[in-house]
Design a protein around this motif. Structure first.
Motif, PDB file in Angstrom:
ATOM      1  N   ALA A  24       0.825  -1.204   0.000  1.00 46.22           N
ATOM      2  CA  ALA A  24       0.000   0.000   0.000  1.00 46.22           C
ATOM      3  C   ALA A  24       0.866   1.264   0.000  1.00 46.22           C
ATOM      4  O   ALA A  24       0.626   2.202  -0.766  1.00 46.22           O
ATOM      5  CB  ALA A  24      -0.932   0.001   1.209  1.00 46.22           C
ATOM      6  N   LEU A  25       1.885   1.287   0.851  1.00 44.33           N
ATOM      7  CA  LEU A  25       2.774   2.444   0.898  1.00 44.33           C
ATOM      8  C   LEU A  25       3.591   2.536  -0.383  1.00 44.33           C
ATOM      9  O   LEU A  25       3.794   3.623  -0.922  1.00 44.33           O
ATOM     10  CB  LEU A  25       3.694   2.357   2.120  1.00 44.33           C
ATOM     11  CG  LEU A  25       4.674   3.510   2.321  1.00 44.33           C
ATOM     12  CD1 LEU A  25       3.955   4.856   2.327  1.00 44.33           C
ATOM     13  CD2 LEU A  25       5.467   3.314   3.609  1.00 44.33           C
ATOM     14  N   VAL A  28       1.398   4.191  -3.120  1.00 50.95           N
ATOM     15  CA  VAL A  28       1.182   5.635  -3.024  1.00 50.95           C
ATOM     16  C   VAL A  28       2.473   6.403  -3.317  1.00 50.95           C
ATOM     17  O   VAL A  28       2.434   7.489  -3.902  1.00 50.95           O
ATOM     18  CB  VAL A  28       0.581   6.013  -1.645  1.00 50.95           C
ATOM     19  CG1 VAL A  28       1.618   5.990  -0.552  1.00 50.95           C
ATOM     20  CG2 VAL A  28      -0.100   7.367  -1.707  1.00 50.95           C
ATOM     21  N   HIS A 196      -1.520   8.976   2.873  1.00 53.08           N
ATOM     22  CA  HIS A 196      -1.347   7.608   3.389  1.00 53.08           C
ATOM     23  C   HIS A 196      -1.126   7.660   4.898  1.00 53.08           C
ATOM     24  O   HIS A 196      -0.345   8.487   5.392  1.00 53.08           O
ATOM     25  CB  HIS A 196      -0.153   6.922   2.722  1.00 53.08           C
ATOM     26  CG  HIS A 196      -0.013   5.472   3.108  1.00 53.08           C
ATOM     27  ND1 HIS A 196      -0.784   4.470   2.547  1.00 53.08           N
ATOM     28  CD2 HIS A 196       0.794   4.851   3.998  1.00 53.08           C
ATOM     29  CE1 HIS A 196      -0.463   3.309   3.068  1.00 53.08           C
ATOM     30  NE2 HIS A 196       0.491   3.520   3.960  1.00 53.08           N
TER      31      HIS A 196
END
Length: 302
Positions: A24-25, A28, A196
């Motif tokens: 996920a990080l 982004v 985020h």
């Protein structure tokens, strides 16, 4: 170095700099690089928000420019200042030499020679290695007027100096904004950015991080350290330890030649993971032993 063209490439680049991040990080960060958008990272202190900017700068071979925010920070301190002592010397020198042209002296005094560039202006300057990484760290420490100014600066990537005019970045910097969420940052600023939330990692990811940052630690000790810190985060503490504290504690234990955790060792080194006396007192004695016994009961043998 040009930014990676895939999410996996971003994760690999960061991993090569010792920064382990999840999908996920990584996604982004990839989008921020691909779209040229600022990246707003929020989360508890010590979870790796600042480190990602450092890893990005190192991985891309770009200059890292850091604006450390604090209460009372204003546009002048963030963009530029005039070198007042040098200007005063120039005035005294002009007076001593008999220079009488006020207009010529003023033009000289407010030239680039006397300009002190602060982080935001530095980030607007061209660089042979490409656009720099601009880290705006702990934005939540500032106040709303600075947020409003920053909103304008991040919209156009330009700043205005009354004496010199408008300076626009030839290539927008890679902007990382962090916040520990001690207060809410205005929605208008967040809308300019990709967002985020950086959370505490799970056991496996924190093990990967510790292995990357303290590879000399034995696996048995690393597992106990990570499991103990993870359990601490479930306790009623004023300030829960972050990943930075996990790494610091492991390095402290290595410096003491510790092979396995014990209640005595934990008591002696609590200051590496807990930063408030009330929290340290709460974990002294039987509490540390209770958590250690609980951790060892849940850890599978290596």
């Amino acid at each position: 170095m040009t930014p990676p063209e895939t999410i996996d490439g971003v994760q690999q680049m960061l991993a090569e700099q010792g920064y382990v991040c999840g999908r996920a990080l990584g996604t982004v960060v990839f989008l921020a690089l691909a779209l040229g958008r600022p990246l707003f990272l929020e989360g508890e202190a010590g979870v790796g928000k600042t480190e990602i900017a450092k890893a990005l700068a190192a991985g891309l071979n770009r200059r890292l420019i850091r604006l450390q925010c604090y209460e009372g920070l204003d546009a002048a301190s963030a963009v530029y200042e005039w070198n007042f002592p040098a200007q005063m010397i120039a005035i005294r020198t002009a007076e001593a030499s008999g220079q009488t042209s006020r207009e010529a002296l003023q033009t000289e005094l407010f030239s680039k020679e006397y300009l002190i560039e602060r982080p935001l202006l530095q980030a607007m300057r061209p660089d042979e290695n490409g656009a720099p990484v601009l880290l705006i760290d702990e934005l939540d420490r500032t106040d709303e007027p600075f947020e409003a100014f920053l909103l304008e600066a991040l919209s156009d990537f330009q700043v205005t100096i009354p004496e010199l005019g408008t300076i626009k970045a030839p290539e927008p910097p890679i902007v990382i904004v962090t916040s520990n969420r001690t207060r809410e940052v205005h929605d208008a600023l967040k809308r300019r950015c990709l967002y985020h939330w950086v959370d505490y990692p799970d056991f496996e990811r924190e093990m990967q991080i510790l292995t990357a940052r303290a590879p000399e630690a034995a696996e048995t000790l690393s597992r106990e350290v990570v499991a103990f810190v993870q359990q601490l985060r479930t306790e009623d503490l004023f300030k829960k330890p972050g990943v930075a504290e996990t790494i610091d504690w492991a390095k402290c234990l290595l410096a003491l030649d510790v092979i396995n955790l014990s209640p005595e060792v934990i008591a002696d080194t609590l200051g590496a993971i807990l930063k408030y006396q009330d929290d340290i007192q709460k974990m002294q004695g039987s509490e540390a032993k209770r958590i250690l016994d609980q951790v060892r009961a849940t850890l599978e043998p290596v």
